[in-house]
Design a protein around this motif. Structure first.
Motif, short mmCIF file in Angstrom:
data_model
loop_
_atom_site.label_atom_id
_atom_site.label_comp_id
_atom_site.label_asym_id
_atom_site.label_seq_id
_atom_site.Cartn_x
_atom_site.Cartn_y
_atom_site.Cartn_z
N VAL A 188 0.83 -1.20 0.00
CA VAL A 188 0.00 0.00 0.00
C VAL A 188 0.87 1.26 0.00
CG1 VAL A 188 -1.68 1.32 1.34
CG2 VAL A 188 -1.93 -1.13 1.11
N GLN A 240 3.91 1.67 -1.11
CA GLN A 240 4.57 1.87 -2.39
C GLN A 240 3.60 2.53 -3.37
OE1 GLN A 240 4.93 -0.60 -0.35
NE2 GLN A 240 6.91 -1.62 -0.52
N GLY A 241 2.32 2.14 -3.29
CA GLY A 241 1.32 2.79 -4.14
C GLY A 241 1.14 4.25 -3.77
N MET A 242 1.07 4.51 -2.49
CA MET A 242 0.84 5.90 -2.04
C MET A 242 2.02 6.80 -2.41
SD MET A 242 -0.80 4.91 1.63
CE MET A 242 -1.23 6.49 2.35
N LEU A 243 3.22 6.21 -2.51
CA LEU A 243 4.38 7.03 -2.83
C LEU A 243 4.40 7.50 -4.29
CD1 LEU A 243 7.26 5.38 -0.79
CD2 LEU A 243 6.31 7.67 -0.51
N GLY A 244 3.44 7.04 -5.09
CA GLY A 244 3.29 7.58 -6.43
C GLY A 244 2.56 8.91 -6.43
N SER A 245 1.91 9.24 -5.33
CA SER A 245 1.18 10.50 -5.22
C SER A 245 2.07 11.51 -4.49
CB SER A 245 -0.11 10.27 -4.44
OG SER A 245 0.18 10.06 -3.08
N LEU A 280 3.11 12.48 -1.84
CA LEU A 280 3.36 12.25 -0.41
C LEU A 280 4.80 11.82 -0.27
CD1 LEU A 280 0.29 9.96 0.44
CD2 LEU A 280 0.52 12.35 1.08
N ASN A 294 -0.50 -2.56 -6.34
CA ASN A 294 -0.58 -2.13 -4.95
C ASN A 294 -1.83 -1.32 -4.66
OD1 ASN A 294 0.07 0.23 -6.23
ND2 ASN A 294 2.22 0.11 -5.74
N TYR A 323 -7.31 7.80 -3.14
CA TYR A 323 -6.04 8.25 -3.71
C TYR A 323 -6.10 9.72 -4.11
CZ TYR A 323 -1.48 7.09 -5.71
OH TYR A 323 -0.13 7.00 -5.95
N ARG A 338 -5.90 5.39 -11.57
CA ARG A 338 -5.47 6.05 -10.34
C ARG A 338 -4.36 7.05 -10.63
NH1 ARG A 338 -2.80 2.26 -5.77
NH2 ARG A 338 -0.99 2.62 -7.11
#
Lengths: 275, 329
Positions: free
Chosen positions: A112, A114-119, A121, B109, B123, B170
């Protein structure tokens, strides 16, 4: 295919005028925190029932069972003594689980983070948001225990109103500690050592069930080192409005513990998220 | 007059692409993990509204290069290194880069505890965009990625192709100018790959700059204006796919399925013909610029045992990176 893509082009909301600046620090932390709230409240029933049940079991099983034989502890009715200690253990357990098993699963299995680090943040945002979320859980769990205690008439609710803030601080302390542990853990089974070897013993030797003064003199320094002792003392002081100089030490301990463990955990976990 | 409008737009896009400065500019990038050199002196530039594809075997450094662009990997400190994405240096201002970009990481992910729509809404919060914009964007993207019917489906129940499409959706929530995709179609079936390529082409035509890594040659050939072939942490070849093929390898290929046919083929070619031979187990491959040479080679061979075809990126890739597997593959 091409006809569908042209129509897609037509319905596309004309933008490029939107703000493309990253949100500020407060919003970033809030959005991480909100993610946890959203996921947690998806299964509210199964997630939020145990915090009510666990203290209930201890109150009934130990408080009323053992309480028939032990009526008084340190000048307080035993059931009240026990209840005031149980207020913060729930906060400890929830924060410790959230920031060990919970964090590890988000980090290694679901990816999760790693996914959030694409935004927009940063790794720090994720970790600080995580700590505040665990602290929030500490607050709500302590609050639910106080509601149970008040409903059973063990203590009046007005005495317990401020105790959830100690629950918040307890949650924060154990979040920082558990995240630090997590930063070292390679497989999820290693957490068993943390819980059996540290968290569970602490539950019994931090003055929740009996005063730590009753322990052998050699064991006393250890009880002063472990974090739960200080949380329990503060919760009890707040509940019975009995403040002594030792509580000043407790406050200093909580602040220092959080600052030191929080900083090291932040530093170590960041290297696990960023190559 | 949609046709006329399209040609005018594409012409304008062509002009602006030539004139405008690159959106991504990286020079002398280095990254090591301990003693292992993952990226060594890599340089590249990507112009607006174009697609650049990074090709290479596993462990070539493609993913690490992508990660340095949005702060997931910190490059080695090196005096020569220059990095610019939009007007920002990702080493110091990764958040500004990410606010204007979309990232599709290699691993799936998604938040498995949330459904499709909640995944997007959640997101979107990270970008701090206005509520009405987010809702409109979610409706639009579910439609665009053909996920409208799955709006309330649990993420766990989605097929691999749907998960990938949702991850791309996303990455588009903030209407990015730059899309970074790390192996977007690895492990997907051919139909889904076609659909994703179509979507990416559509995005490129709308002006989105695309950077992707892949080890599918056809993917690079289908989408990329520019290809960077990486091997063992270094750039081996770089340029537009057709130009790379024209300049770096013979134009025609003869594949023999059975090595025993080789002597007959080589006799058939005659004495003065130029050809190059490559062998992989039983399979023999001849390369030549003159297709007639290869046709002569087939004269004594049964039609089932050979294949004559134009050269493709895969041939070039194998020529550029060598046949043997590296220790990371």
């Amino acid at each position: 295919m091409s006809s569908s893509s042209i129509s897609a082009e037509q319905v596309h909301p004309a933008t490029r005028s939107i703000n493309h600046n990253p949100p500020n620090f407060i919003h970033r932390i809030y959005s991480v925190w909100l993610r946890h709230v959203r996921v947690y409240t998806r299964n509210l029933f199964s997630n939020a029932l145990p915090p009510f049940l666990e203290p209930l079991i201890f109150l009934v099983g130990i408080g009323f069972g053992l309480g028939a034989y032990v009526t008084e502890m340190n000048g307080l009715p035993f059931i009240q003594y026990l209840a005031s200690g149980l207020l913060v253990t729930a906060a400890m357990f929830t924060a410790a689980f959230e920031c060990s098993f919970g964090t590890f699963i988000r980090l290694e299995f679901d990816k999760v983070y790693q996914g959030m680090l694409g935004s927009p943040l940063s790794a720090n945002d994720l970790i600080i948001g995580e700590m505040l979320w665990a602290a929030t859980k500490g607050f709500t769990f302590t609050l639910s225990v106080s509601i149970i205690i008040a409903i059973f008439g063990v203590l009046p609710f007005e005495r317990l109103v401020l105790v959830p803030f100690v629950g918040f601080a307890t949650g924060l302390m154990f979040a920082c500690l558990s995240l630090l542990i997590t930063s070292f853990v390679k497989t999820i089974n290693h957490f068993n050592f943390y819980f059996s070897g540290f968290i569970s013993p602490m539950f019994f030797f931090s003055g929740v069930f009996f005063p730590i003064e009753n322990l052998p003199a050699a064991a006393r320094p250890i009880t002063e080192i472990i974090p739960l002792t200080h949380a329990v003392r503060l919760a009890r002081a707040l509940t019975f409005a009995q403040w002594e100089t030792v509580h000043l030490w407790d406050i200093v301990y909580v602040v220092l513990f959080t600052a030191i463990f929080g900083t090291v955990a932040l530093f170590r976990l960041r290297t696990r998220l960023i190559d | 007059m949609p046709i006329g409008r399209f040609s005018v737009t594409s012409f304008l896009r062509y002009i602006s692409t030539i004139m405008s400065k690159p959106i991504v500019e990286v020079s002398h990038l280095y990254k090591s993990f301990g003693t292992f050199r993952a990226v060594e002196d890599v340089s590249f530039a990507v112009r607006p509204s174009t697609c650049a594809a990074f090709l290479g075997p596993n462990g070539a450094g493609k993913t690490t290069t992508m990660k340095t662009l949005y702060g997931r990997a910190v490059p080695d400190v090196h005096d020569e290194t220059r990095m610019r994405v939009f007007d920002f240096d990702p080493r110091s201002d990764e958040l500004s880069v990410k606010a204007k970009s979309g990232v599709v990481p290699q691993e799936d992910n998604l938040d498995v505890e949330l459904n499709v729509e909640q995944n997007l809404r959640n997101y979107a919060t990270f970008y701090g965009l206005p509520h009405e914009f987010i809702e409109r964007q979610i409706d639009y993207l579910l439609d665009f990625m053909e996920l409208g019917a799955k709006r309330r489906a649990r993420t766990r129940e989605l097929s691999g192709g749907m998960q990938r499409r949702l991850i791309i959706a996303r990455a588009l929530l903030n209407d990015p100018e730059l899309l970074i995709l790390d192996e977007p179609t690895t492990g997907l079936d051919p139909q889904v790959r076609q659909v994703i390529w179509e979507k990416l082409r559509n995005l490129k035509h709308r002006g989105v700059t695309i950077l992707l890594t892949t080890h599918y040659m056809d993917e690079a050939f289908q989408l990329a204006d520019n290809v960077v072939i990486m091997d063992r942490a270094k750039t081996v070849l770089e340029g537009p796919p057709r130009q790379l093929l024209a300049e770096n390898i013979e134009q025609h290929v003869l594949e023999l399925m059975n090595a025993r046919a080789a002597p007959a083929a080589e006799r058939g070619a005659g004495d003065h013909a130029y050809w190059r031979k490559d062998q992989l187990g039983e399979r023999i491959i001849y390369y030549a610029n003159d297709p007639q040479v290869l046709r002569n080679m087939t004269s004594g061979i049964h039609a089932h045992d050979y294949l004559l075809r134009p050269v493709n990126l895969e041939d070039l890739f194998i020529k550029a990176t060598g046949r043997s597997l590296n220790e990371l593959q």
